[in-house]
Design a protein around this motif. Structure first.
Motif, PDB file in Angstrom:
ATOM      1  N   GLU A  21       0.832  -1.204   0.000  1.00 34.10           N
ATOM      2  CA  GLU A  21       0.000   0.000   0.000  1.00 34.10           C
ATOM      3  C   GLU A  21       0.865   1.251   0.000  1.00 34.10           C
ATOM      4  OE1 GLU A  21      -3.082   0.683  -0.267  1.00 34.10           O
ATOM      5  OE2 GLU A  21      -4.000  -1.299  -0.220  1.00 34.10           O
TER       6      GLU A  21
ATOM      7  N   GLN B 230       0.715   4.004  -2.969  1.00 41.10           N
ATOM      8  CA  GLN B 230       0.347   5.395  -2.711  1.00 41.10           C
ATOM      9  C   GLN B 230       1.349   6.356  -3.325  1.00 41.10           C
ATOM     10  OE1 GLN B 230      -0.402   6.203   1.440  1.00 41.10           O
ATOM     11  NE2 GLN B 230      -1.647   4.352   1.678  1.00 41.10           N
TER      12      GLN B 230
ATOM     13  N   ALA C 186      -6.912   3.264   1.622  1.00 46.49           N
ATOM     14  CA  ALA C 186      -6.040   2.320   2.310  1.00 46.49           C
ATOM     15  C   ALA C 186      -6.305   2.270   3.807  1.00 46.49           C
ATOM     16  CB  ALA C 186      -4.573   2.686   2.064  1.00 46.49           C
TER      17      ALA C 186
ATOM     18  N   SER D 252      -8.838   1.960  -6.654  1.00 45.58           N
ATOM     19  CA  SER D 252      -8.949   2.546  -5.313  1.00 45.58           C
ATOM     20  C   SER D 252     -10.358   2.366  -4.751  1.00 45.58           C
ATOM     21  CB  SER D 252      -8.589   4.036  -5.364  1.00 45.58           C
ATOM     22  OG  SER D 252      -7.228   4.211  -5.723  1.00 45.58           O
TER      23      SER D 252
ATOM     24  N   ARG E 270     -10.912  -1.133  -3.588  1.00 40.40           N
ATOM     25  CA  ARG E 270     -10.235  -1.428  -2.321  1.00 40.40           C
ATOM     26  C   ARG E 270     -11.058  -0.929  -1.130  1.00 40.40           C
ATOM     27  NH1 ARG E 270      -5.903   0.870  -3.568  1.00 40.40           N
ATOM     28  NH2 ARG E 270      -4.830  -0.950  -4.410  1.00 40.40           N
TER      29      ARG E 270
END
Length: 1017
Positions: free
Chosen positions: A63, A67, A433, A485, A488
């Motif tokens: 992660e 990012q 995240a 994203s 997730r």
């Protein structure tokens, strides 16, 4: 002076070796390279890597790199000195199994606390158990390391057998806990199961009567397995199960010596052997329900008064896959560690990408970043994506910052610039995240956060932002990074679902998300259908999980799942689409390229619709069908050229087109993921040059074959070959195959006219089926003449005509009547290979080829047998070499002659998808079929050659008589008797061999004997 010289000497030594001895008695240490500093950047063979110098779990490390728009190294980072990187680091994973962390959670349950070893502490199941032919027993244990003696974790005693079943264990001082299974009094050896470290461990034992196979598992790993333990007899019925004690008699006879000391919870017992995958589910707090005899419930146990009351316990529920790849620099080796273990890691980039990320501060559009940060009074959008965020992000802060960002984007009048878009995407990655990899879902305003993410995502998918997405295509890989994203985040939103609120739906102009709890039994009859806004459950805009897939999930023991669907309808995906370009590409080797999935660079021609199914452990893949509306393709923004490095890569493996309509497409996929209809497909594995070469070779080959077949057919007609079954079959085969290849050559010009294309497709379908049907007749005729040896006349030709022409008519008529819309493929004139229509051709062809293969095999056997008998008659004792030579020729000759005639060269077409080489081989062999039929049926056919010779003689004789005069003479010749019959015949006499012939000649005739009748004109 001496002191000054000594200090100067020390400085010189320090500069050379890194140390200096302070006294003569000290030993000088060798020079050691400095370890990597935080944020240090190193060049590797295929890019650059940055060293954050943080210890994170594999999920957190992945992660962290994503990012920053990087990735974990996919292999040993060449160029990083092992002397400077002294600890193991995480490596990336190409497979999708680790792309998203499964849910990790903890659940609160009750545990039985077994203190000191006494004879009066036990928990007994109230209900006797039936006879067991197979079993699995699992429990979570905390072993008391202060008690090293052998103890019974659980025991089962039946009236007929006290030691029917036991799991016994003891702890080595400071070492492992060794466990052993006892079945019907037979004792397995003690084997190391887990460490006596005071932590919770999951232990399972399996046994089955057949063969006495048993196995021992601990913490998800198989520790031992063997056979012969209590084989061929079941565990007796009426047994009493007791936890924490050995039994000398059913339900009693306890002793302090065999008592368990520690904590026990989550005990389950099945009347079957669980598979390793099912044991993983049991360990992850999701025990399979099938065959379950006892579910952990202290209320169903008789607990002795001296045993402490059950106490609440937080039980960890790990995920099934917990090992992730690592690289150890000293010595350089690849290995694996538990994914939750904190390790160092590197974030790697392509050199061009890293240079672009360094130059972001110089890009235009920084005012949006400054405005958002000023309103939030914090650093929300990072001007430098490679830098660290100054403070940690919480759910409350993220929700508030998303509201501010959404407000600024609404008020912004100018299109969003590349710098602001990259900063916004970086912030969304940080938000989605949150909670990833946590042992228990975070509590907070998840629904508010989800609405904020979807709203911001919709804002940056506006059409006017397409230019900024194009500018970032080499950095982030296109807007599919935004889709990833949101996907997730979606599983984390399911934590807010309750029985009162089983569904959450968030919808904005260009993006939407729905999370829903589904009871599988409710959908077991008709499946589950999700319809996106503006869609229709039976038309475009829906996705369907078939009822068979729902029943399959029920069969796996699942009762309820979480359905997650997201959709995106922006035209931005047409301009800049792709998976992250930062993800490393596959190997260039041809073998590995053929093993990989086919990736297509393309533009999206529809909305993007995602479907995911989650259970208590993680994501579950299911087959789906989806139907999407086509979007108008706008050329207003130039799209980048198709390339796997700049985005636009979609995998087509496992998916096929079900129905193609004028304005929509229905597809099937054997897995769940993000779906879209792809237009303007460009196959990376087969370039335009290769396609053009194959097309040219096919056209030339068809032309050569067509000429050879037409010549053969015309020779049969013109030469006057005597009629027979064999020649009739030959004529029909050559005519149908030549006609089919003629239409095939014309199909390229017919594809622009829909009516003509359908007509050409139907004609090719019919004629190729006719050709293969007559190939089958060739095989049947060969069977009758060689294998069955049937010379009886009969109405066989009627049957042959029914097979050759009747069956293809029926097949084509039924196909066109049942599938009028799916008959012709889009883009070319042939059957649609993405629907079941293609089996109206492939099915009969495969049956013909299989039948002819068997016929050829039997013909070869007969030929070899005949050759062996002939050789033994000519030479009673032939040599070994001569025998081998005769049998090899007897085998090879019919294969070479009959292989193309029976159509068996078409079997190579089955292998075309494996490699382009097979495509060239198939084109060559099928192009050679026509010339080969010409050679076998015409050039080397005795009947054809005799007919041609007779035709030539007639023409020559007619020409000679025409030159001699106009007299026409009819001669009737018989055999002569007497001496005159020995005279040689004249040059123009008819032959004197029986039977009697009547020949018409022109010219002067001298008949040597016999009566003659002459008629002059």
């Amino acid at each position: 002076m001496a002191l000054w010289c000594y200090c100067l000497f020390c400085l010189l030594i320090r500069s050379l070796s890194g140390t200096c001895s302070n006294s003569p008695g000290e030993t000088r240490r060798p020079w050691v390279a400095a370890s990597l500093a935080p944020g240090e950047v190193m060049e590797i063979s295929d890019g650059v890597c940055k060293f954050p110098k943080q210890r994170l779990s594999w999920w957190q490390a992945q992660e962290s790199c994503e990012q920053r728009f990087g990735h974990l190294p996919m292999g040993p980072p060449d160029g990083v000195p092992a002397s400077r990187l002294r600890d193991s680091v995480w490596l990336g994973q190409r497979e999708t199994s680790l792309r998203r962390p499964p849910r990790r959670s903890e659940r609160t349950t009750v545990a039985l606390v077994f203190g000191e070893k006494t004879a009066d502490r036990a928990a007994r199941l109230r209900t006797p158990l039936p006879a067991l032919e197979a079993l699995t027993a699992c429990a979570h244990l905390q072993w008391d390391s202060r008690s090293p003696e052998v103890a019974a974790i659980f025991s089962l005693a039946a009236p007929a057998l006290a030691n029917a079943l036991q799991l016994r264990a003891f702890a080595e001082p400071g070492g492992a806990v060794r466990a052993a299974l006892v079945v019907r009094g037979h004792h397995a050896p003690f084997l190391a199961a887990f460490r006596a470290d005071g932590r919770w461990h999951h232990v399972c034992a399996t046994w089955e009567q057949r063969g006495g196979r048993w196995a021992l598992f601990a913490d998800g790993r198989r520790r031992a397995t063997a056979r012969g333990l209590g084989a061929d007899q079941p565990v007796p019925p009426g047994g009493i199960l007791v936890l924490g004690q050995d039994q000398d008699s059913p339900g009693g006879g306890f002793s302090a010596r065999d008592a368990f000391s520690g904590n026990l919870t989550d005990f389950h017992l099945w009347a079957r052997v669980l598979s390793p995958a099912q044991l993983h589910r049991a360990r992850a707090c999701d025990p399979p329900p099938d065959g379950l005899l006892f579910v952990w419930d202290p209320g169903s146990l008789d607990i002795t008064p001296s045993l402490l009351q059950p106490v609440p316990t937080r039980l960890p529920c790990p995920v099934p896959s917990e090992e992730c790849p690592t690289w150890n620099p000293e010595p350089p080796t690849e290995g694996s560690e538990f994914c939750l273990q904190p390790l160092l890691f590197l974030c790697c980039y392509q050199k061009e990408t890293y240079q672009q990320l360094q130059d972001v501060r110089l890009w235009p559009g920084q005012d949006v970043i400054s405005k958002v940060n000023a309103l939030a009074n914090a650093i929300v959008l990072l001007p430098d994506p490679l830098s660290e965020a100054p403070e940690a992000l919480t759910l409350d802060k993220a929700s508030r910052f998303l509201g501010l960002l959404d407000r600024v984007l609404v008020e912004e009048t100018t299109p969003l610039g590349p710098a602001a878009l990259l900063a916004t995407l970086h912030f969304l990655k940080r938000v989605t995240a949150l909670g990833a990899g946590e042992p228990e879902p975070l509590t907070g305003p998840w629904e508010q956060l989800g609405r904020g993410v979807v709203s911001v995502a919709s804002r940056i998918l506006e059409k006017q932002v397409a230019g900024a997405w194009l500018s970032l295509s080499e950095v982030v890989g296109g807007p599919m990074a935004l889709v990833a994203s949101m996907q997730r985040l979606a599983p984390l939103l399911s934590t807010v679902l309750t029985s009162e609120q089983p569904r959450m739906s968030i919808q904005h102009h260009h993006a939407g998300l729905e999370v829903r709890s589904l009871h599988l039994r409710e959908a077991s009859a008709g499946g589950y259908i999700f319809t996106m806004p503006g869609g229709h459950p039976e038309g475009p805009g829906h996705i369907h999980i078939p009822a068979g897939e729902v029943r399959r999930l029920l069969g796996k023991g699942l009762s309820g799942v979480t359905m997650i669907h997201s959709w995106f309808t922006s035209s931005v995906f047409q301009y800049a689409l792709g998976v992250p370009a930062l993800e490393p590409q596959a190997s260039d080797s041809s073998e590995e390229a053929h093993r990989m999935q086919r990736f297509l660079s393309t533009q999206v021609g529809s909305a993007i619709l995602s479907s995911e199914v989650w259970d208590a452990v993680g994501e579950v893949s299911t087959a789906v069908t989806f139907h999407l509306q086509h979007q108008a393709q706008s050329p207003s923004v130039p799209s980048p050229p198709p390339s796997p490095h700049t985005g636009g890569s979609w995998a087509t493996a496992g998916c096929s087109v079900l129905s193609l309509y004028q304005d929509s497409t229905a597809c099937f996929c054997n897995h769940s993921t993000s779906f879209a209809v792809l237009l303007q497909v460009y196959d990376i594995q087969r370039g335009p040059e290769e396609e053009s070469l194959l097309r040219t070779l096919s056209f030339v080959g068809c032309g050569v074959s067509l000429c050879a077949l037409a010549t053969t057919f015309l020779l049969f007609l013109a030469a006057g070959v005597p009629k027979s079954e064999r020649t009739t079959v030959h004529k029909n085969l050559t005519f149908s195959l030549a006609s089919a290849e003629g239409f095939l050559m014309a199909s390229e010009w017919a594809k622009d006219n829909k009516v003509a294309c359908v007509a050409v497709t139907a004609a090719m379908h019919f004629l190729f089926l006719v050709a293969f049907s007559w190939m089958l007749v060739e095989g049947l005729l060969l069977w009758n003449k060689v294998v069955a040896v049937s010379m009886r006349p009969g109405p066989k030709m009627r049957l042959y005509y029914v097979i050759g022409w009747g069956m293809p008519v029926v097949i084509v008529a039924i196909t066109m009547a049942t599938s009028p819309h799916d008959y012709v493929a889009a883009g070319h004139c042939w059957l649609d290979v993405h629907t079941d229509t293609i089996w109206a051709f492939a099915g009969p062809v495969l049956l013909v080829l299989l039948a002819n293969t068997y016929i050829l095999f039997r013909v070869v056997m007969v030929t070899v047998s005949s050759a062996r008998r002939r050789a033994s008659m000519l030479s009673p004792q032939p040599g070994l070499r001569q025998q081998i030579k005769i049998q090899m020729w007897a085998t090879v000759k019919p294969v070479l002659v009959l292989l193309p005639i029976l159509g068996l060269t078409w079997l190579v077409g089955i292998l075309v998808h494996l490699s382009p080489v097979w495509a060239y081989i198939a084109v060559g062999l099928n192009s050679f079929q026509g010339p080969y039929i010409f050679l076998v049926y015409a050039a080397y056919n005795g009947e054809v050659r005799s007919a041609l010779q007779r035709m030539t003689e007639k023409k020559a004789a007619a020409l000679a008589v025409g030159q001699a005069g106009p007299t026409t003479v009819t001669i009737s010749c018989g055999t002569c008797s007497g001496p005159s019959s020995q005279q040689p015949p004249g040059p123009w006499e008819a032959p004197r061999t029986p039977p009697r012939r009547h020949v018409a000649l022109r010219g002067q005739i001298s008949a040597p004997c016999g009566p003659r009748a002459v008629a002059e004109q």
